[in-house]
Write a protein that holds these residues in place. Structure first.
Motif, PDB file in Angstrom:
ATOM      1  N   LYS A  20       0.813  -1.264  -0.156  1.00 22.70           N
ATOM      2  CA  LYS A  20       0.185   0.016   0.031  1.00 22.70           C
ATOM      3  C   LYS A  20       0.841   1.158   0.084  1.00 22.70           C
ATOM      4  O   LYS A  20       0.449   2.193  -0.479  1.00 22.70           O
ATOM      5  CB  LYS A  20      -0.895   0.158   1.208  1.00 22.70           C
ATOM      6  CG  LYS A  20      -2.045  -0.989   1.112  1.00 22.70           C
ATOM      7  CD  LYS A  20      -2.885  -1.007   2.223  1.00 22.70           C
ATOM      8  CE  LYS A  20      -3.990  -1.782   2.343  1.00 22.70           C
ATOM      9  NZ  LYS A  20      -4.825  -1.784   3.505  1.00 22.70           N
ATOM     10  N   PHE A  21       2.059   1.170   0.626  1.00 21.45           N
ATOM     11  CA  PHE A  21       2.986   2.509   0.874  1.00 21.45           C
ATOM     12  C   PHE A  21       4.031   2.092   0.094  1.00 21.45           C
ATOM     13  O   PHE A  21       4.891   1.164   0.287  1.00 21.45           O
ATOM     14  CB  PHE A  21       3.004   2.870   2.154  1.00 21.45           C
ATOM     15  CG  PHE A  21       4.053   3.779   2.408  1.00 21.45           C
ATOM     16  CD1 PHE A  21       3.799   4.996   2.362  1.00 21.45           C
ATOM     17  CD2 PHE A  21       5.418   3.587   2.753  1.00 21.45           C
ATOM     18  CE1 PHE A  21       4.565   6.270   2.415  1.00 21.45           C
ATOM     19  CE2 PHE A  21       6.175   4.413   3.045  1.00 21.45           C
ATOM     20  CZ  PHE A  21       5.733   6.150   2.605  1.00 21.45           C
ATOM     21  N   TYR A  69       0.642   6.017  -1.848  1.00 18.20           N
ATOM     22  CA  TYR A  69      -0.294   5.120  -0.940  1.00 18.20           C
ATOM     23  C   TYR A  69      -1.381   4.881  -1.716  1.00 18.20           C
ATOM     24  O   TYR A  69      -1.920   5.849  -2.639  1.00 18.20           O
ATOM     25  CB  TYR A  69      -0.585   6.058   0.436  1.00 18.20           C
ATOM     26  CG  TYR A  69      -1.421   5.337   1.467  1.00 18.20           C
ATOM     27  CD1 TYR A  69      -0.811   4.369   2.045  1.00 18.20           C
ATOM     28  CD2 TYR A  69      -2.724   5.322   1.482  1.00 18.20           C
ATOM     29  CE1 TYR A  69      -1.241   3.516   3.282  1.00 18.20           C
ATOM     30  CE2 TYR A  69      -3.394   4.593   2.355  1.00 18.20           C
ATOM     31  CZ  TYR A  69      -2.541   3.658   3.058  1.00 18.20           C
ATOM     32  OH  TYR A  69      -3.486   2.730   3.922  1.00 18.20           O
TER      33      TYR A  69
END
Length: 131
Positions: A20-21, A69
């Motif tokens: 996700k990041f 993100y």
């Protein structure tokens, strides 16, 4: 002869939270040699000009960072990203006439730097009366 470049960089890529990041960072150093440039060691008032030659050198240093993100809320997917970079240049070698004042030389300064007076505007009768 063609312009040459010697470059080095150090980078890192980071993925976290199940992808996700993401973070990418890069630090770089680029040295450029044999840049084709008109010679300027003969002042213009001499009435002569030298032909262009591959002699100039330039150094670029800086870093780049990008972060992103990605996530999902129910059926809504979203993606946010941002990046920034900073780069500094420095003229290492330039054939130039000796300037009347040392601060006017381009060697040792950033590429394309300008110098001179800062223009704040024109004086008007209203400005003079109010001061």
């Amino acid at each position: 002869r063609w312009e040459r470049e010697r470059s080095s960089n150090l980078g890192i890529d980071l993925n976290a939270f199940k992808g996700k990041f993401k973070l990418t960072a890069d630090i770089f150093n680029r040295d450029r040699f044999d840049i084709l440039r008109s010679r300027q060691s003969v002042p213009l008032y001499a009435g002569a000009a030298l032909p262009p030659a591959n002699y100039a050198s330039l150094r670029l240093r800086g870093f780049e960072i990008e972060a992103s993100y990605r996530d999902k809320i129910k059926n809504f997917n979203y993606f946010v990203t941002g990046n920034t970079s900073v780069s500094r240049s420095k003229v290492i070698r330039a054939d130039e006439a000796t300037p009347p004042f040392p601060y006017q030389a381009s060697t040792g300064k950033p590429l394309g730097v300008t110098f001179g007076y800062v223009f704040d505007g024109f004086y008007t009768p209203e400005n003079i009366d109010s001061s």
